[in-house]
Design an enzyme around this catalytic site. Structure first.
Site, short mmCIF file in Angstrom:
data_model
loop_
_atom_site.label_atom_id
_atom_site.label_comp_id
_atom_site.label_asym_id
_atom_site.label_seq_id
_atom_site.Cartn_x
_atom_site.Cartn_y
_atom_site.Cartn_z
N LYS A 53 92.86 45.90 19.50
CA LYS A 53 93.71 47.08 19.30
C LYS A 53 93.02 48.33 19.86
O LYS A 53 93.64 49.15 20.53
CB LYS A 53 94.03 47.24 17.81
CG LYS A 53 95.04 46.18 17.35
CD LYS A 53 95.15 46.01 15.85
CE LYS A 53 96.01 44.78 15.57
NZ LYS A 53 96.11 44.42 14.16
N GLN A 97 94.00 46.68 8.59
CA GLN A 97 93.98 45.29 9.05
C GLN A 97 94.03 44.33 7.84
O GLN A 97 93.20 44.42 6.94
CB GLN A 97 92.70 45.04 9.88
CG GLN A 97 92.64 43.68 10.52
CD GLN A 97 93.75 43.46 11.56
OE1 GLN A 97 93.98 44.28 12.43
NE2 GLN A 97 94.43 42.32 11.46
N ASP A 120 102.60 49.53 11.46
CA ASP A 120 102.80 48.09 11.23
C ASP A 120 104.23 47.81 10.74
O ASP A 120 104.67 46.67 10.75
CB ASP A 120 101.81 47.59 10.16
CG ASP A 120 100.75 46.66 10.74
OD1 ASP A 120 100.95 46.17 11.86
OD2 ASP A 120 99.73 46.44 10.06
#
Ligand code: NAD
Length: 294
Positions: A53, A97, A120
């Site tokens: 990322k 994460q 997300d």
């Protein structure tokens, strides 16, 4: 006829190029998108995902902020960090994460993120917006699926899409994405899961079949209609002593078997996988635009 191979690496690179151009336009307007990625602990898979990322941010011109928190930190420490990022006007996207260590509640953590920065797309506000067709931030992996199909020159509108899997991160959001109005959606959607009887009766009716199960090579040729588009979301490690790592990655679809009947198919790796990070970059730019009104 052999199936068309849908190349996720090429399509993801195309999206990253578009994002880079968009970031350039934002920078000219005096705005630099910034994504904060929070990593709790030292899980090797999570570290590797965070690394990819950060690299994609570098490639597209997005500023990345990597925040590492010890595995034994208190949940409150993580929540305090999220509050700080929520308040920071220079941060436009926040990603924690997953998975988190067991003593931390993923739901509570997800809900703490400002929905406007929730790149997300897991916050209940964004989940709700997606389900009623309002513009918001949608989860990256399922958002990549219609991009893979439409950018391969295949149509979605009017097609019967059958999804196997009902998770909150793939199956359910994908169901909502594909049933919305619009060129890259407008499907008739069937969602199958572990409680579905006679699964193959449904999968054989699919014009577009999407597997998000987590079981290696679960979908076989007999479950697929001739000419169907098959999208394999699954990423599974299977032991393989011939590989230096001792394992290889396979999808939820028996690729070599199914490509003889499918019209188009994604490989694993190199299909859905690379799209997730590309869509995260797209979401970060979208969040930047929504927050700043540019
Ligand atoms: P999950 O375990 O949360 O959900 C799996 C779903 O499959 C469940 O809803 C279950 O009902 C269904 N299922 C399980 N066994 C079944 C059966 N025998 N018949 C019918 N349905 C069955 O998994 P997930 O998080 O949705 O992930 C699914 C797969 O996608 C995994 O392999 C995961 O690694 C992969 N994945 C890939 C990406 C990516 O490419 N970036 C992102 C997320 C998940």
């Amino acid at each position: 006829m052999a199936a068309k191979i849908i190349d996720g690496k090429v399509i993801a690179a195309e999206i990253r190029t578009e994002v880079k151009a968009d970031v350039g336009r934002l920078k000219q307007a005096g705005l630099t998108p910034c994504l904060a990625v929070v990593l709790v602990g030292k899980n090797p898979a999570s570290r590797s995902y965070v690394g990819s990322k950060v690299r994609a941010c570098e490639e597209t011109g997005i500023t990345s902020l990597k925040i590492e928190i010890a595995a034994n930190a208190k949940e409150q420490d993580l929540l305090d960090q999220i509050d700080k990022l929520n308040r920071d006007i220079n941060v436009h996207g926040i990603l924690v994460q997953l998975p988190l260590p067991h003593h931390m509640d993923e739901e509570r953590v997800t809900e703490r993120i400002d929905p406007a920065k929730d790149v997300d797309g897991f916050h209940p506000e964004n989940v709700g917006k997606l389900s009623i067709g309002l513009d918001g931030l949608t989860p990256c992996t399922p958002s990549g699926v219609p991009e893979l199909i439409s950018r391969s020159g295949l149509s979605l509108s009017g097609k019967h899409a059958v999804i196997i899997g009902r998770s909150n991160i793939v199956g359910k959001p994908l169901m909502n994405i594909l049933m919305q109005k619009g060129e890259k959606a407008n499907c008739t959607v069937t969602c199958c899961h572990s409680g579905t009887d006679h699964l193959a009766n449904y999968t054989r009716q699919a014009d577009i079949l999407i597997a998000a199960i987590g079981v290696p090579e679960f979908v076989t040729a007999g479950m697929v209609k001739d000419g169907a588009t098959v999208i394999d979301v699954g990423i599974n490690r299977v032991d393989d002593s011939e590989h230096s790592r001792g394992y290889r990655l396979v999808g939820d679809v028996a690729y070599h078997d199914v490509r003889d009947v499918a019209g188009a198919i994604t490989p694993v790796p190199g299909g859905v996988g690379p799209m997730t990070v590309a869509m995260l970059m797209k979401n970060t730019v979208k969040a930047t635009r929504m927050i700043s009104g540019v």
